[in-house]
Write a protein that holds these residues in place. Structure first.
Motif, PDB file in Angstrom:
ATOM      1  N   PHE A   1      10.202  40.629  51.045  1.00  0.00           N
ATOM      2  CA  PHE A   1      10.510  39.787  51.695  1.00  0.00           C
ATOM      3  C   PHE A   1      12.071  38.842  51.661  1.00  0.00           C
ATOM      4  CE2 PHE A   1      10.857  35.077  52.030  1.00  0.00           C
ATOM      5  CZ  PHE A   1      10.639  34.534  53.182  1.00  0.00           C
ATOM      6  N   ASN A   2      12.321  39.633  49.922  1.00  0.00           N
ATOM      7  CA  ASN A   2      13.889  39.490  50.151  1.00  0.00           C
ATOM      8  C   ASN A   2      15.403  40.192  50.688  1.00  0.00           C
ATOM      9  OD1 ASN A   2      12.669  37.767  47.915  1.00  0.00           O
ATOM     10  ND2 ASN A   2      13.113  39.087  46.059  1.00  0.00           N
TER      11      ASN A   2
ATOM     12  N   GLY B   1      -0.912  42.765  51.694  1.00  0.00           N
ATOM     13  CA  GLY B   1       0.318  42.073  51.844  1.00  0.00           C
ATOM     14  C   GLY B   1       1.297  41.947  52.633  1.00  0.00           C
ATOM     15  N   LEU B   2       1.752  43.467  52.802  1.00  0.00           N
ATOM     16  CA  LEU B   2       3.272  43.403  54.157  1.00  0.00           C
ATOM     17  C   LEU B   2       2.443  43.254  55.366  1.00  0.00           C
ATOM     18  CD1 LEU B   2       4.948  46.913  52.134  1.00  0.00           C
ATOM     19  CD2 LEU B   2       5.250  44.488  52.266  1.00  0.00           C
ATOM     20  N   VAL B   3       1.557  43.956  55.114  1.00  0.00           N
ATOM     21  CA  VAL B   3       0.862  44.259  56.782  1.00  0.00           C
ATOM     22  C   VAL B   3      -0.331  42.915  57.388  1.00  0.00           C
ATOM     23  CG1 VAL B   3      -1.733  44.634  58.069  1.00  0.00           C
ATOM     24  CG2 VAL B   3      -0.951  46.025  55.755  1.00  0.00           C
ATOM     25  N   GLY B   4       0.171  42.171  56.194  1.00  0.00           N
ATOM     26  CA  GLY B   4      -0.226  40.559  56.883  1.00  0.00           C
ATOM     27  C   GLY B   4       1.230  40.051  57.268  1.00  0.00           C
ATOM     28  N   LEU B   5       2.304  40.267  56.901  1.00  0.00           N
ATOM     29  CA  LEU B   5       3.949  39.902  56.486  1.00  0.00           C
ATOM     30  C   LEU B   5       4.372  40.756  57.892  1.00  0.00           C
ATOM     31  CD1 LEU B   5       6.393  38.334  55.614  1.00  0.00           C
ATOM     32  CD2 LEU B   5       6.497  40.686  53.865  1.00  0.00           C
ATOM     33  N   THR B   6       4.007  41.938  58.273  1.00  0.00           N
ATOM     34  CA  THR B   6       4.479  42.752  59.255  1.00  0.00           C
ATOM     35  C   THR B   6       3.910  42.076  60.138  1.00  0.00           C
ATOM     36  OG1 THR B   6       4.561  44.631  58.691  1.00  0.00           O
ATOM     37  CG2 THR B   6       4.462  44.656  60.394  1.00  0.00           C
TER      38      THR B   6
END
Length: 243
Positions: A117-118, A159-164
């Protein structure tokens, strides 16, 4: 192979392994490549590229360092912007959940998820203004299926899947596509260090009966970056491990 001439690609964690393979694939496809690592990238690595890539050095887990480094990049007079962002940098710190310390859990999530995210936020803002862009996040098959001893890593990759998916929805109106790749067991220093018996046990669960190559992840990254009608997806590259 798609032609990425005049496209600028930033690949985090690209001094070795999957990140380096992805960066070299884009370089071969004509892109202007920006390499990133926490430490200085060796001259030997830079010599593997056709062109002379730019380099960035910062810890993605430090939001101020990420923002300041990217701001300095965008301020360069000759810099026209990032067209494709590949979020590959990440760490592991494996341990069974009952023995995992809160610090070990937090560190992996902070690097893999918060760190992504950063880097993404400042680039995403610029892409919104550009009205185009592609972002590819390196998730993992264990983020979809879980894995013993990897509660922290699995949680960060899930979490990366949700962020994507969320970024794909937010970016679509500005022609920004966001996808993820979920590798399975890929030939690397880490898998090579596993005892032979452990490797044999893992192979029993992979229908294609082999570990993947970093170049095969790079192929999918090129495909996703070049396809204008795929967004919000997670593509597993795992030899059938997660079926």
């Amino acid at each position: 192979m798609a032609d990425f001439t005049d496209k600028t690609v930033l690949v985090t964690g690209s001094s070795r392994g999957i990140g380096l393979a992805i960066a070299k694939a884009f370089d071969a496809a004509g892109a202007n490549v920006i390499l990133h690592a926490r430490s200085e990238i060796s001259p030997e690595t830079l010599a593997e590229f056709k062109s002379e890539p730019k380099t960035l050095q910062f810890d993605i887990a430090d939001p101020e360092a990420a923002e300041s480094s990217l701001k300095a990049l965008y301020k360069q007079e000759s810099f026209s912007g990032i067209d494709i962002l590949i979020n590959n940098a990440g760490i592991t710190k494996d341990q069974l959940a009952i023995a995992m310390t809160p610090a070990d859990f937090a560190q992996v999530v902070n690097v893999n998820l918060n760190g992504t995210f950063n880097v993404t936020q400042p680039v995403f803002k610029k892409m919104i203004r550009q009205k185009h862009g592609a972002i590819i996040n390196l998730a993992s098959v264990v983020g979809l299926m879980g894995n013993m001893g990897q509660a922290n890593y699995s949680a960060s990759k899930a979490g990366l899947v949700g962020l994507t998916k969320t970024l794909a929805k937010e970016g679509a109106r500005r022609h920004i596509r966001v996808n993820a790749i979920a590798p399975g067991m890929i030939v690397s220093d880490m898998t090579g260090a596993l005892p032979e018996k452990t490797q044999e046990e893992i192979l029993k669960n992979i229908p294609l009966s082999r570990f993947g190559e970093a170049s095969e992840i790079a192929d999918v990254a090129l495909f996703l970056a070049g396809n204008d009608y795929i967004t919000g997806q997670t593509i597993t590259v795992d030899g059938g491990l997660y079926i």
